[in-house]
Design a protein around this motif. Structure first.
Motif, PDB file in Angstrom:
ATOM      1  N   LYS A 185       0.745  -1.226  -0.098  1.00  0.00           N
ATOM      2  CA  LYS A 185      -0.008   0.047   0.002  1.00  0.00           C
ATOM      3  C   LYS A 185       0.903   1.226  -0.046  1.00  0.00           C
ATOM      4  O   LYS A 185       1.827   1.403   0.803  1.00  0.00           O
ATOM      5  CB  LYS A 185      -0.901   0.095   1.202  1.00  0.00           C
ATOM      6  CG  LYS A 185      -2.001   1.162   1.145  1.00  0.00           C
ATOM      7  CD  LYS A 185      -2.869   1.065   2.194  1.00  0.00           C
ATOM      8  CE  LYS A 185      -2.391   1.355   3.636  1.00  0.00           C
ATOM      9  NZ  LYS A 185      -3.419   1.397   4.817  1.00  0.00           N
ATOM     10  N   SER A 243       0.224   5.260   0.338  1.00  0.00           N
ATOM     11  CA  SER A 243      -1.024   6.246   0.828  1.00  0.00           C
ATOM     12  C   SER A 243      -0.107   7.769   0.548  1.00  0.00           C
ATOM     13  O   SER A 243       0.831   8.237   0.980  1.00  0.00           O
ATOM     14  CB  SER A 243      -0.960   6.199   2.332  1.00  0.00           C
ATOM     15  OG  SER A 243      -2.241   7.043   2.905  1.00  0.00           O
ATOM     16  N   LYS A 297      -1.275  11.643   0.936  1.00  0.00           N
ATOM     17  CA  LYS A 297      -1.967  12.521   1.712  1.00  0.00           C
ATOM     18  C   LYS A 297      -2.494  13.694   0.626  1.00  0.00           C
ATOM     19  O   LYS A 297      -1.962  14.061  -0.305  1.00  0.00           O
ATOM     20  CB  LYS A 297      -1.312  13.379   2.772  1.00  0.00           C
ATOM     21  CG  LYS A 297      -0.775  12.470   4.048  1.00  0.00           C
ATOM     22  CD  LYS A 297      -1.971  12.551   4.875  1.00  0.00           C
ATOM     23  CE  LYS A 297      -1.812  11.598   5.905  1.00  0.00           C
ATOM     24  NZ  LYS A 297      -2.987  11.087   6.516  1.00  0.00           N
ATOM     25  N   THR A 322       4.684   0.617   5.470  1.00  0.00           N
ATOM     26  CA  THR A 322       3.571   1.650   5.028  1.00  0.00           C
ATOM     27  C   THR A 322       4.537   2.806   4.254  1.00  0.00           C
ATOM     28  O   THR A 322       5.357   3.407   4.692  1.00  0.00           O
ATOM     29  CB  THR A 322       3.030   2.165   6.205  1.00  0.00           C
ATOM     30  OG1 THR A 322       2.213   1.253   7.072  1.00  0.00           O
ATOM     31  CG2 THR A 322       1.520   3.223   5.643  1.00  0.00           C
ATOM     32  N   GLU A 375       4.115   5.985   3.081  1.00  0.00           N
ATOM     33  CA  GLU A 375       3.468   7.038   2.963  1.00  0.00           C
ATOM     34  C   GLU A 375       4.276   8.424   2.290  1.00  0.00           C
ATOM     35  O   GLU A 375       5.323   8.571   2.467  1.00  0.00           O
ATOM     36  CB  GLU A 375       3.105   7.705   4.417  1.00  0.00           C
ATOM     37  CG  GLU A 375       2.346   6.594   4.803  1.00  0.00           C
ATOM     38  CD  GLU A 375       1.668   7.175   6.240  1.00  0.00           C
ATOM     39  OE1 GLU A 375       1.900   8.386   6.902  1.00  0.00           O
ATOM     40  OE2 GLU A 375       0.845   6.439   6.608  1.00  0.00           O
ATOM     41  N   CYS A 434      -6.860  11.085   1.995  1.00  0.00           N
ATOM     42  CA  CYS A 434      -5.519  10.695   1.221  1.00  0.00           C
ATOM     43  C   CYS A 434      -6.135   9.802   0.019  1.00  0.00           C
ATOM     44  O   CYS A 434      -7.436   9.641   0.126  1.00  0.00           O
ATOM     45  CB  CYS A 434      -4.991   9.894   2.265  1.00  0.00           C
ATOM     46  SG  CYS A 434      -5.643   8.370   2.783  1.00  0.00           S
ATOM     47  N   GLN A 439      -5.205   5.941  -1.117  1.00  0.00           N
ATOM     48  CA  GLN A 439      -4.626   4.484  -0.889  1.00  0.00           C
ATOM     49  C   GLN A 439      -4.145   3.977  -2.407  1.00  0.00           C
ATOM     50  O   GLN A 439      -5.534   3.736  -2.927  1.00  0.00           O
ATOM     51  CB  GLN A 439      -5.222   4.145   0.185  1.00  0.00           C
ATOM     52  CG  GLN A 439      -5.059   4.678   1.395  1.00  0.00           C
ATOM     53  CD  GLN A 439      -5.802   4.031   2.715  1.00  0.00           C
ATOM     54  OE1 GLN A 439      -6.463   2.973   2.475  1.00  0.00           O
ATOM     55  NE2 GLN A 439      -5.539   4.212   3.918  1.00  0.00           N
TER      56      GLN A 439
END
Lengths: 430, 144
Positions: free
Chosen positions: A5, A7, A9, A92, A94, A378, A380
Motif C-alpha cells: 500500500k 498512501s 495525503k 507503509t 506514505e 488521502c 491509498q
C-alpha cells in the motif's frame, strides 16, 4: 499474502493511472498529473526491494507471463519471490503532499471547471461526465505542452450520465440512470439494430431500462441497476457480403438476459448484480452468488454458457451494497459504510469508509493489480499480488487471466508501453 | 396566518426582495407513483425553500434544499416505495419566480440530482461528506 500500500495525503475526488502517469483531481477542482514511475522509484530504498515494488506498482502484468507461471510451479522459485513481496508488505509507504510535489509534471483546472462524476482514459483520451454531459479531451500529451490534458474538451453528448466504462475496443458503455443504457461506439462495426441518439455522434441506446453502472463482458454489456433488475445485453457479429466482395461485419444487439433468469432468483428483495469478462456476480443476504460465463461455449458439445459456480458467504455487508466490480486479483464490493475486497485466494480485506471513490484497472497494461481508494484525507494505492500464484482456471473470485489473449492483442509491459523518454534511464530488475 | 395548499405565498427574503411559493397539493397526497410526498409540515417546507433562495442553491429554474438540525440532515418526505428522502427540489416552472417543490428522489430520477456546485457547497458547510456527495452524483444510496 498481504497487499502492498502507498498512501498519498491530500483532498482528492477522482484518480486515474495511465502510461506512467498518475492523474489526481483535487476537491477544489484542479487536475494534477504526476510522474508515477518516479514516485515508485523514490520508494525503493534497497536493491533487494526493487523486484517486489516494480512488479507491484509498475508492471502488474509481467508475472502473468506463461513462462513465469511455469517457473512458479517450482516451489523454490515461488518461495523466493514470495519472500521478496513479504519483505515489503509490512511497510507503509506514505507520501506527503510536499514530497508529492517533486513528481508533479502538470497542473491545470479540470476541463470545463466542473468536477467529473466519472472518468476513463482510453487511447490517449480522457473521457469524463458530469451534469452538463459527456466530454472527451486529449490526454497523455507531451511534457512540452502547457496542459497535459487538453483544456478544451469536445462535448459528445448532453445527457447527465451516472457512470462510464470503456472496453478494450473503441466502445464506452454509458449508464444514464432512468434514461437507460447507451454506448459510444467509435469502432467501424456500427450496430444496425440500435437507435442512434445523436445524429453526428455514434451514441446508441442499448436499453431504456434503468442503468446505475455497467461493464463489458466479452463484447456484451452487463447493466447493473441499484433500483431495478440488472441484465446482460448480448451482442452478436453479423456479416454481409458487399458488392465489392468484401465482408461487412457489424456488432448487433442480440438479447437481454435479466439477472433474475441468470441467477434464478425468486426473492422480491432487490440486490445488485454486476459482471465483467468471464464472471457474473449477484449480491444476496450475507454474501453473493457467482456465475462463470463462457461466451464461446459450444453448447452442442455440452459446454455451458452460464455455469453457476458457488455462493460466497460473508458475515455481513457493511450497509447496503451500492456498487461492485472485479479485477484479476478479486472482487470489490462497495457498501454504504466500507469497501470489501474479496481476493482470488478467498481472503477478505475490509477498507473502512467513508469511501469517496475507488477504481480498478483490469483493462490496463500494467496496473491491473492496483486498487485505488480515495478517502477523506488521502488516496491509498493498493497492489494485490497473490493472483499470480493461483490456477486461473480454477479460481472462482476475480477475472480469469488468459495468456492466449496475448496472441491476438499483445499485452505490453510498462517497459514497452510508452514512447516517452520517461523510462530511458530505468535500471530494470532483470 | 396558516399556509394552505395551491395558494401563492409571498415570501420576503430581504428588504424589497420577495419571491412566491406554492405548496403543491400533489406532493401532499399519497397514491400517485410519480409524485414524492412531503412529510414535514407546511412551515418547514416554506422554510426549506426560503433557505434555498437565500443560500442561492439555485441553477436556472431549479433549486435544491435541505432541512438540517444540529448538523444532521432531516427526513423531509418519501417516494412511492416508501423510501426516505432528505433532499428537496424546487421548480420555477414558468420562470416568473413562482416556485413549488417536492422531495427529490435522486436515486431513481436523474433530474433530481443536485448540480455539483450545490453539493460542493453542502460539503463545504459540513452537511455532507465528500463520499456522500459522490454517491449522490452517481445515483447510489447513502445514509444521508
Amino acid at each position: 499474502m498481504q497487499p502492498l500500500k502507498i498512501s498519498i495525503k491530500g483532498d482528492y475526488y477522482d484518480c486515474q493511472i495511465y502510461r506512467g502517469r498518475l492523474y489526481l483531481w483535487d476537491f477544489d477542482g484542479s487536475l494534477k498529473v504526476y510522474d508515477w514511475t518516479s514516485i515508485v522509484q523514490s520508494l525503493i530504498k534497497k536493491e533487494t526491494d526493487k523486484i517486489a515494488l516494480t512488479f507491484s506498482f509498475l508492471d502488474g502484468n509481467y508475472l502473468y507471463k506463461s513462462s513465469l507461471i511455469e517457473l512458479f510451479k517450482d516451489k523454490d522459485f515461488k518461495q523466493l519471490l514470495l519472500k521478496k513481496f513479504k519483505r515489503v508488505e509490512d511497510k507503509t509507504f506514505e507520501i506527503s503532499q510536499k514530497k508529492l510535489t517533486k513528481f508533479l509534471i502538470g497542473e491545470q483546472d479540470t476541463p470545463t471547471g466542473i468536477l467529473p462524476t466519472d472518468t476513463e482514459i482510453y487511447s490517449n483520451k480522457l473521457y469524463f461526465i458530469h451534469e452538463k454531459g459527456l466530454f472527451s479531451s486529449s490526454a497523455h500529451r507531451g511534457k512540452s505542452e502547457k496542459y497535459l490534458v487538453s483544456s478544451r474538451p469536445v462535448k459528445l453528448w448532453d445527457c447527465n450520465l451516472l457512470s462510464i466504462k470503456a472496453n478494450k475496443y473503441p466502445q464506452i458503455a454509458l449508464s444514464g440512470g432512468d434514461e437507460g443504457l447507451f454506448e459510444l461506439n467509435t469502432s467501424r462495426a456500427q450496430p444496425e439494430n440500435l437507435k442512434k441518439v445523436e445524429s453526428k455522434k455514434p451514441i446508441y441506446q442499448v436499453s431504456n431500462e434503468h442503468s446505475s453502472f455497467s461493464n463489458y463482458s466479452y463484447m456484451n454489456i452487463y447493466n447493473s441497476s441499484l433500483v431495478k433488475d440488472s441484465f446482460l445485453a448480448t451482442f452478436k457479429w453479423d456479416a454481409k457480403l458487399q458488392i465489392t466482395g468484401q465482408m461487412d461485419v457489424t456488432r448487433n444487439f442480440e438479447s437481454k438476459l435479466t439477472d433474475r433468469n441468470l441467477f434464478k432468483t425468486k426473492s422480491k428483495q432487490h440486490f445488485v448484480s454486476w459482471g465483467i469478462a468471464d464472471k457474473l456476480y449477484k449480491a444476496k443476504n450475507g454474501g453473493f452468488e457467482i456465475i462463470k460465463y463462457n461466451n464461446y461455449a459450444n453448447e452442442e458439445k455440452g459446454e455451458q454458457k452460464f455455469e453457476k459456480l458457488t455462493s460466497f458467504n460473508l458475515h455481513a455487508w457493511k450497509g447496503k451494497v451500492t456498487n461492485g466490480g472485479s479485477a484479476y486479483f478479486g472482487n470489490i464490493v462497495e457498501c454504504e459504510n466500507a469497501l470489501i475486497v474479496i481476493l482470488s485466494d478467498n481472503q477478505i480485506i475490509t477498507i473502512p469508509g467513508p469511501i469517496t471513490r475507488w477504481r480498478v484497472y483490469p483493462r490496463s497494461m500494467n496496473y491491473e493489480n492496483h486498487l485505488h481508494v480515495i478517502l477523506d484525507d488521502c488516496i491509498q494505492i493498493y497492489s494485490f499480488n497473490q493472483d499470480y500464484f493461483l490456477s486461473q482456471e480454477e479460481k472462482t473470485i476475480g477475472i480469469q487471466f488468459k495468456n492466449e489473449k496475448s496472441k491476438r492483442t499483445p499485452r505490453g509491459s510498462y517497459f514497452d508501453d510508452t514512447n516517452e523518454t520517461l523510462f530511458n534511464d530505468l535500471d530494470l530488475p532483470f | 396566518m396558516p399556509y394552505t395548499t395551491d395558494t401563492e405565498i409571498e415570501i420576503e427574503l430581504e428588504e424589497e426582495l420577495t419571491t412566491t411559493y406554492i405548496i403543491s397539493s400533489q406532493h401532499r397526497a399519497t397514491g400517485n407513483p410519480n409524485k414524492t410526498v412531503w412529510t414535514i409540515d407546511f412551515d418547514d417546507e416554506v422554510e426549506c425553500f426560503t433557505q434555498t433562495k437565500t443560500a442561492e442553491w439555485i441553477e436556472s429554474n431549479y433549486g435544491w434544499g435541505l432541512k438540517v438540525i444540529d448538523s444532521v440532515l432531516q427526513y423531509i418526505g418519501h417516494n412511492f416505495e416508501n423510501e426516505v428522502l432528505k433532499i428537496a427540489k424546487f421548480v420555477d416552472g414558468s420562470a416568473n419566480d413562482v416556485w413549488h417543490g417536492y422531495p427529490a428522489d435522486y436515486l431513481r430520477r436523474s433530474q433530481d440530482r443536485p448540480p455539483t456546485f450545490v453539493l460542493k457547497s453542502w460539503v463545504d458547510q459540513g452537511y455532507l461528506t465528500k463520499a456522500k456527495m459522490n454517491k449522490i452524483r452517481r445515483g447510489q444510496s447513502c445514509n444521508l
